[in-house]
Design a protein around this motif. Structure first.
Motif, PDB file in Angstrom:
ATOM      1  N   VAL A  48       0.839  -1.201   0.000  1.00 36.21           N
ATOM      2  CA  VAL A  48       0.000   0.000   0.000  1.00 36.21           C
ATOM      3  C   VAL A  48       0.876   1.253   0.000  1.00 36.21           C
ATOM      4  N   ILE A  49       1.968   1.206   0.769  1.00 32.14           N
ATOM      5  CA  ILE A  49       2.890   2.339   0.796  1.00 32.14           C
ATOM      6  C   ILE A  49       3.527   2.554  -0.571  1.00 32.14           C
ATOM      7  N   SER A  50       3.864   1.477  -1.251  1.00 33.21           N
ATOM      8  CA  SER A  50       4.497   1.599  -2.567  1.00 33.21           C
ATOM      9  C   SER A  50       3.530   2.146  -3.608  1.00 33.21           C
ATOM     10  N   GLU A  51       2.270   1.697  -3.565  1.00 35.44           N
ATOM     11  CA  GLU A  51       1.307   2.108  -4.576  1.00 35.44           C
ATOM     12  C   GLU A  51       0.735   3.497  -4.312  1.00 35.44           C
ATOM     13  N   LYS A  52       0.553   3.867  -3.049  1.00 37.36           N
ATOM     14  CA  LYS A  52      -0.099   5.117  -2.682  1.00 37.36           C
ATOM     15  C   LYS A  52       0.829   6.011  -1.862  1.00 37.36           C
ATOM     16  N   LEU A  53       2.083   6.084  -2.241  1.00 42.76           N
ATOM     17  CA  LEU A  53       3.047   6.865  -1.464  1.00 42.76           C
ATOM     18  C   LEU A  53       2.713   8.357  -1.497  1.00 42.76           C
ATOM     19  N   GLU A  54       2.384   8.889  -2.657  1.00 40.54           N
ATOM     20  CA  GLU A  54       2.082  10.314  -2.753  1.00 40.54           C
ATOM     21  C   GLU A  54       0.816  10.657  -1.977  1.00 40.54           C
ATOM     22  N   GLU A  55      -0.168   9.774  -2.010  1.00 44.81           N
ATOM     23  CA  GLU A  55      -1.389  10.021  -1.249  1.00 44.81           C
ATOM     24  C   GLU A  55      -1.114  10.010   0.251  1.00 44.81           C
ATOM     25  N   ILE A  56      -0.260   9.082   0.700  1.00 43.73           N
ATOM     26  CA  ILE A  56       0.079   9.011   2.123  1.00 43.73           C
ATOM     27  C   ILE A  56       0.856  10.260   2.538  1.00 43.73           C
ATOM     28  N   LYS A  57       1.719  10.748   1.669  1.00 43.96           N
ATOM     29  CA  LYS A  57       2.483  11.956   1.986  1.00 43.96           C
ATOM     30  C   LYS A  57       1.615  13.211   2.025  1.00 43.96           C
ATOM     31  N   SER A  58       0.424  13.154   1.452  1.00 47.96           N
ATOM     32  CA  SER A  58      -0.453  14.318   1.454  1.00 47.96           C
ATOM     33  C   SER A  58      -1.165  14.524   2.782  1.00 47.96           C
ATOM     34  N   PHE A  59      -1.174  13.515   3.662  1.00 52.04           N
ATOM     35  CA  PHE A  59      -1.846  13.655   4.953  1.00 52.04           C
ATOM     36  C   PHE A  59      -1.069  14.628   5.841  1.00 52.04           C
ATOM     37  N   ARG A  60      -1.807  15.463   6.551  1.00 45.92           N
ATOM     38  CA  ARG A  60      -1.208  16.478   7.412  1.00 45.92           C
ATOM     39  C   ARG A  60      -1.738  16.325   8.832  1.00 45.92           C
ATOM     40  N   GLU A  61      -0.922  16.797   9.778  1.00 46.09           N
ATOM     41  CA  GLU A  61      -1.299  16.871  11.190  1.00 46.09           C
ATOM     42  C   GLU A  61      -1.642  15.499  11.772  1.00 46.09           C
ATOM     43  N   LEU A  62      -0.923  14.466  11.346  1.00 49.39           N
ATOM     44  CA  LEU A  62      -1.092  13.149  11.959  1.00 49.39           C
ATOM     45  C   LEU A  62      -0.507  13.161  13.370  1.00 49.39           C
ATOM     46  N   THR A  63      -1.173  12.486  14.284  1.00 50.90           N
ATOM     47  CA  THR A  63      -0.659  12.357  15.648  1.00 50.90           C
ATOM     48  C   THR A  63      -0.118  10.969  15.927  1.00 50.90           C
ATOM     49  N   CYS A  64      -0.541   9.967  15.160  1.00 50.69           N
ATOM     50  CA  CYS A  64      -0.083   8.585  15.364  1.00 50.69           C
ATOM     51  C   CYS A  64       0.175   7.965  14.000  1.00 50.69           C
ATOM     52  N   LEU A  65       1.342   7.327  13.869  1.00 54.32           N
ATOM     53  CA  LEU A  65       1.733   6.694  12.609  1.00 54.32           C
ATOM     54  C   LEU A  65       2.420   5.374  12.912  1.00 54.32           C
ATOM     55  N   ASP A  66       1.844   4.288  12.401  1.00 54.86           N
ATOM     56  CA  ASP A  66       2.369   2.944  12.620  1.00 54.86           C
ATOM     57  C   ASP A  66       2.886   2.402  11.296  1.00 54.86           C
ATOM     58  N   LEU A  67       4.211   2.252  11.188  1.00 57.44           N
ATOM     59  CA  LEU A  67       4.861   1.715   9.993  1.00 57.44           C
ATOM     60  C   LEU A  67       5.603   0.424  10.311  1.00 57.44           C
ATOM     61  N   SER A  68       5.124  -0.315  11.270  1.00 59.99           N
ATOM     62  CA  SER A  68       5.817  -1.514  11.725  1.00 59.99           C
ATOM     63  C   SER A  68       5.816  -2.587  10.646  1.00 59.99           C
ATOM     64  N   CYS A  69       6.917  -3.323  10.581  1.00 58.32           N
ATOM     65  CA  CYS A  69       7.060  -4.502   9.722  1.00 58.32           C
ATOM     66  C   CYS A  69       6.875  -4.173   8.240  1.00 58.32           C
ATOM     67  N   CYS A  70       7.382  -3.039   7.819  1.00 58.83           N
ATOM     68  CA  CYS A  70       7.291  -2.649   6.411  1.00 58.83           C
ATOM     69  C   CYS A  70       8.626  -2.727   5.677  1.00 58.83           C
TER      70      CYS A  70
END
Length: 428
Positions: free
Chosen positions: A167-189
């Protein structure tokens, strides 16, 4: 009678056309015009049938043909229901629903949503999400950026991408567009030190992150140096970080832990399964410089149950994952062929699901290395039963430990402001 003469003249000149009888009302009486006689007679009209148009005459109703296709597709303008008697009843939708549907169909053409009411924007986002507008490659990114620029954390305040590297590989630009996140879990990627998303973590858009989980991502000291460079020098980036999980990254050593000392607000830290050489020295260093105490029991902050995807775009992230899973599904003919090859021993069986588990050797070597900051600290208050001599001994021990720590870190201090650090900071 001039009007009757003119009319009779016209009828006489065009007598070859069967126009039928023509009636004229005058002084409350109905008169029929006789084309042959050229006058007006007060007689009863003949009741013979006649047709206004010839048999070969045809009429075609022509409307806006450019919008004809759109009119055929707009079948949702009405709401169909059934009465108690079983009869079909339909009613027209409200103007608000029609306008909302039209805007959501063309959501990528919106210029800006800044200042637009949040209640209406949420309904607009849900309508566009139901039409899967945010899954489209180009227009979906443009539409999502308009919402994130205007509403920030309302679109998404917490994002869980655990075990979702595709999902990160396919939608990287969309994920980077999110702002003001307080919690981010990128475990086991398995992102590694050079991944673009890790570089994006240091941007101003994610300076609000308070909980960051990077378990099992093949990180090393170089990755930590890049991630902490804005905080160490410019006091920007992840300066508000409270919870950090770096477990199961065996390439992180004692040098990398030194970069974490710039996170002064850090309350919880997990470095289990890392490649530390002097564990006792690291424990003392974390306690003295940023006040983190080694926990004897596992902390609930690192059980990965508190981090979930929350916000308007929760279903959008789920749609991305479903699209990736559909693309990964093998075709039926390829699946049967692969099964046959495995049956005859031509190929090795590969597990489809890769589980994220703690590396056993590193776990046994380092043990549970989770740290927390005590909420109540009374170290600066004098104890009633404390003897002055013991107080001096404790101060001497603290000074000795401080000198030892200075000697250990003397070789690492020059790494904080190297040429590579300045080159990295110049990119911001």
């Amino acid at each position: 009678q001039s009007w009757s003469r003119g009319m009779s003249y016209c009828l006489h000149s065009e007598s070859h056309l069967d126009t039928g009888p023509i009636y004229v009302r005058e002084n409350g009486k109905l008169h029929v015009v006789n084309p042959g006689a050229g006058g007006v007679q007060n007689v009863t009209p003949k009741t013979r049938p006649f047709s206004l148009f010839s048999r070969s005459f045809s009429v075609e109703l022509c409307m806006n043909r450019e919008d004809d296709r759109a009119r055929r597709q707009r079948t949702d303008h009405f709401i169909f229901t059934y009465t108690k008697e079983g009869n079909l009843r339909y009613s027209a939708k409200s103007l608000f629903s029609l306008v909302l549907g039209y805007i959501s169909d063309n959501v990528d053409h919106i210029d800006s949503l800044i200042g637009f009411p949040e209640q209406i924007a949420e309904k607009l986002f849900s309508a566009a999400e139901a039409r899967q507008k945010f899954t489209e490659p180009v227009t979906g990114l443009r539409a999502l950026q308009k919402f994130t620029e205007a509403y920030g954390s309302l679109v998404l305040c917490s994002l869980c991408l655990r075990n979702r590297y595709l999902v990160i590989s396919e939608k990287l630009e969309e994920i980077k567009s999110f702002r003001e996140l307080t919690c981010l879990d990128l475990s086991c990627c398995k992102l590694g030190d050079e991944h673009e998303l890790l570089e994006h973590l240091t941007k101003e858009a994610l300076s609000s992150v308070k909980r960051l989980l990077l378990k099992d991502n093949s990180l090393s000291d170089a990755g930590l140096r890049r991630m902490t460079a804005p905080v160490r020098v410019l006091k920007k980036g992840l300066e508000n970080l409270l919870v950090l999980d770096l477990s199961c990254n065996p390439k992180i050593t004692d040098v990398g832990i030194g970069y974490l000392l710039s996170f002064k607000k850090l309350n919880c830290l997990d470095i289990s399964g890392t490649g530390l050489k002097d564990v006792d020295a690291v424990i003392k260093r974390l306690q003295m410089q940023i006040g983190l105490v080694h926990s004897k029991v596992p902390l609930k902050e690192f059980d990965h149950s508190n981090c979930k995807t929350e916000g308007w775009a929760e279903q959008t992230v789920l749609q991305w994952e479903q699209a990736v899973m559909e693309a990964m599904k093998p075709q039926d003919n390829l699946r049967s062929r692969a099964a046959a090859l495995r049956f005859y021993g031509k190929t090795h069986r590969i597990e489809e699901v890769v589980k994220c588990s703690l590396v056993e050797p590193e776990t046994k070597a380092s043990g549970n290395l989770q740290f927390y900051k005590e909420k109540v600290q009374n170290c600066h208050l004098p104890l009633k039963k404390e003897v002055a001599g013991s107080h001096e001994l404790k101060n001497n021990k603290k000074r000795a430990l401080a000198e030892q720590e200075r000697e250990r870190t003397s070789k690492q201090k020059h790494l904080c402001l190297t040429v590579e650090d300045w080159d990295l900071l110049n990119t911001y």
